[in-house]
Write an enzyme that holds these catalytic residues in place. Sequence first.
Site, PDB file in Angstrom:
ATOM      1  N   LYS A 245       0.864  -1.175   0.000  1.00  0.00           N
ATOM      2  CA  LYS A 245       0.000   0.000   0.000  1.00  0.00           C
ATOM      3  C   LYS A 245       0.900   1.225   0.000  1.00  0.00           C
ATOM      4  CE  LYS A 245      -4.466   0.632   0.012  1.00  0.00           C
ATOM      5  NZ  LYS A 245      -5.477  -0.286  -0.510  1.00  0.00           N
TER       6      LYS A 245
HETATM    7  P1  NAD Z   1     -12.951   7.453  -3.120  1.00  0.00           P
HETATM    8  O1  NAD Z   1     -11.958   8.474  -2.747  1.00  0.00           O
HETATM    9  O2  NAD Z   1     -13.318   7.289  -4.544  1.00  0.00           O
HETATM   10  O3  NAD Z   1     -14.301   7.663  -2.282  1.00  0.00           O
HETATM   11  C1  NAD Z   1     -14.306   7.769  -0.893  1.00  0.00           C
HETATM   12  C2  NAD Z   1     -15.699   8.209  -0.451  1.00  0.00           C
HETATM   13  O4  NAD Z   1     -15.759   8.216   0.980  1.00  0.00           O
HETATM   14  C3  NAD Z   1     -16.057   9.635  -0.889  1.00  0.00           C
HETATM   15  O5  NAD Z   1     -17.437   9.688  -1.171  1.00  0.00           O
HETATM   16  C4  NAD Z   1     -15.734  10.463   0.358  1.00  0.00           C
HETATM   17  O6  NAD Z   1     -16.451  11.679   0.413  1.00  0.00           O
HETATM   18  C5  NAD Z   1     -16.162   9.499   1.441  1.00  0.00           C
HETATM   19  N1  NAD Z   1     -15.530   9.750   2.739  1.00  0.00           N
HETATM   20  C6  NAD Z   1     -14.242  10.058   2.997  1.00  0.00           C
HETATM   21  N2  NAD Z   1     -14.046  10.178   4.318  1.00  0.00           N
HETATM   22  C7  NAD Z   1     -15.232   9.906   4.895  1.00  0.00           C
HETATM   23  C8  NAD Z   1     -15.698   9.864   6.242  1.00  0.00           C
HETATM   24  N3  NAD Z   1     -14.879  10.117   7.248  1.00  0.00           N
HETATM   25  N4  NAD Z   1     -16.991   9.566   6.473  1.00  0.00           N
HETATM   26  C9  NAD Z   1     -17.819   9.304   5.447  1.00  0.00           C
HETATM   27  N5  NAD Z   1     -17.465   9.331   4.156  1.00  0.00           N
HETATM   28  C10 NAD Z   1     -16.185   9.637   3.897  1.00  0.00           C
HETATM   29  O7  NAD Z   1     -12.342   6.086  -2.526  1.00  0.00           O
HETATM   30  P2  NAD Z   1     -12.710   4.605  -2.961  1.00  0.00           P
HETATM   31  O8  NAD Z   1     -11.702   4.142  -3.963  1.00  0.00           O
HETATM   32  O9  NAD Z   1     -14.165   4.493  -3.240  1.00  0.00           O
HETATM   33  O10 NAD Z   1     -12.332   3.805  -1.620  1.00  0.00           O
HETATM   34  C11 NAD Z   1     -13.251   3.697  -0.544  1.00  0.00           C
HETATM   35  C12 NAD Z   1     -12.809   2.550   0.360  1.00  0.00           C
HETATM   36  O11 NAD Z   1     -12.766   1.347  -0.409  1.00  0.00           O
HETATM   37  C13 NAD Z   1     -11.422   2.694   0.971  1.00  0.00           C
HETATM   38  O12 NAD Z   1     -11.431   2.090   2.247  1.00  0.00           O
HETATM   39  C14 NAD Z   1     -10.546   1.889   0.047  1.00  0.00           C
HETATM   40  O13 NAD Z   1      -9.358   1.432   0.678  1.00  0.00           O
HETATM   41  C15 NAD Z   1     -11.490   0.751  -0.265  1.00  0.00           C
HETATM   42  N6  NAD Z   1     -11.148   0.017  -1.491  1.00  0.00           N
HETATM   43  C16 NAD Z   1     -11.072   0.657  -2.695  1.00  0.00           C
HETATM   44  C17 NAD Z   1     -10.774  -0.065  -3.841  1.00  0.00           C
HETATM   45  C18 NAD Z   1     -10.743   0.572  -5.211  1.00  0.00           C
HETATM   46  O14 NAD Z   1     -10.629  -0.168  -6.193  1.00  0.00           O
HETATM   47  N7  NAD Z   1     -10.874   1.881  -5.332  1.00  0.00           N
HETATM   48  C19 NAD Z   1     -10.524  -1.442  -3.753  1.00  0.00           C
HETATM   49  C20 NAD Z   1     -10.626  -2.073  -2.514  1.00  0.00           C
HETATM   50  C21 NAD Z   1     -10.948  -1.327  -1.393  1.00  0.00           C
END
Ligand code: NAD
Length: 446
Positions: free
Chosen positions: A136
């Site tokens: 990461k």
């Molecule tokens: P992103 O940046 O596209 O979206 C994050 C979302 O969460 C946004 O809507 C943001 O406003 C919201 N957010 C941020 N802080 C917050 C809080 N404190 N309370 C409520 N909402 C909040 O990110 P993403 O890629 O969608 O990732 C989201 C989660 O999924 C993370 O934990 C990431 O590690 C996990 N994840 C992502 C992927 C991927 O392919 N992008 C894969 C596996 C896991």
Amino acid sequence: MQAVRPDAGLGANGAVNGDVLELEKPDHYVDASAESAWETALAQLDEVAELMGLAPGVHELLRSPKRALIVSVPFRMDDGSTSVHQGYRVHHNVTRGPAKGGIRYHPSVDLDEVKALAMWMTWKCAVAGIPFGGAKGGIAVDRRKLKKGELERMTRRYASEILPLIGPERDIPAPDMNTDEEIMAWIMDTYSAYQGHSVPGVVTGKPVSIGGSKGRGGATSRGVMYMIFSQLKALGLGIEEVTVAIQGYGKVGGFAAQLLHDAGCQVVAISDVEGALYNANGLDPEAINRHKHEAGTVVGYAGAEAMSNAELLEIDCDVLVPAAVEGVITVKNADAIKARFVCEAANGPVTFEADKILGERGISVVPDVLANAGGVVVSYFEWVQDIQAYFWSAEEVNDRLRGILENAYLEVRDLAGAKGLTMRQAAQWIGVGRVAEAHLTRGLFP
Ligand code: NAD
């Protein structure tokens, strides 16, 4: 390992041309008194190590990352000043293959958080049966404060600082919170410029025009949907009879809302960092997307009641999907969760202690290492396609994704049933077990 590269343009106090630089202080959105992600990750590992009787030497080895790089990322702002942020890249384990994991831009990124996320990547790749280790990376920065050129210069400088660690055979970054396919394109271009030729396999989640995979953009959300469907089937519930609440409306949560809505689930609550929306009769993701496009946030959408992110977690619904940050379901609110089950689209949204409370209350959790593995599975497909320079159709990608995840779900479910474990314990058992087996098979150097 620490490698903060002294930069020719910086003076002793970080001054550039008389300007005094200030390192940005992390602005913690998450309750700082709660169990940290690293504490959660270690507690999960320690618990499963005991349950499975893991060899003590292997257990000790897996408690620490293989290597961790801390870098200073200086870049020019549009007004001519210089900004400096701390960046990280951690390899937790590379015994089953090259390191794989996303890059996060968020003010609360620190070494412990990145270590936890890298460890979860190791188990996730092993649970899905794909030949990667866990990594990461991230930068402690508020992306919303950067203009596009600043974002690009920061990304390219970060890519050049972590260059010794990355590469298609070593470590393949991907998007995570606040990073996207454009950022992956800049990293691929920067790495390729150093190599003197195009190296598409150095990152995944990049645009299709430069070697990205069809289906990668929505893969994590699609995987979350398949895992929800598998869990509904196991519980004897129909897709069209359940209500869903989703925290986080980004790449994962936003598209999951759309997919689940289109499949017939009633999505009753969604949120982003600014606040939450609730409508007992169901929300329309397409209308919310149009509002978000205009307003930059879901907040203010007319067809719903406003509520807080904390309230969203506690509403009466069947499926709760935390899809934002880690540590949102803690000892403070686990007693108030009303969902039948939680599907962890985010990494580490439920702390170790909260997990126990949910378990005692009969609320099952489809754990992150299974629930959100769709992204890394299609990243694996992208890497394979890049190496072979032979590309697949969206149908091939989605069908193979579904096959791998449904199979992984059944393996986890069967082990949980056979040994009386929670799904998280069973998933960790399988993940840790596969990594341990690889260690024992390869032997210890020298
Ligand atoms: P992103 O940046 O596209 O979206 C994050 C979302 O969460 C946004 O809507 C943001 O406003 C919201 N957010 C941020 N802080 C917050 C809080 N404190 N309370 C409520 N909402 C909040 O990110 P993403 O890629 O969608 O990732 C989201 C989660 O999924 C993370 O934990 C990431 O590690 C996990 N994840 C992502 C992927 C991927 O392919 N992008 C894969 C596996 C896991």
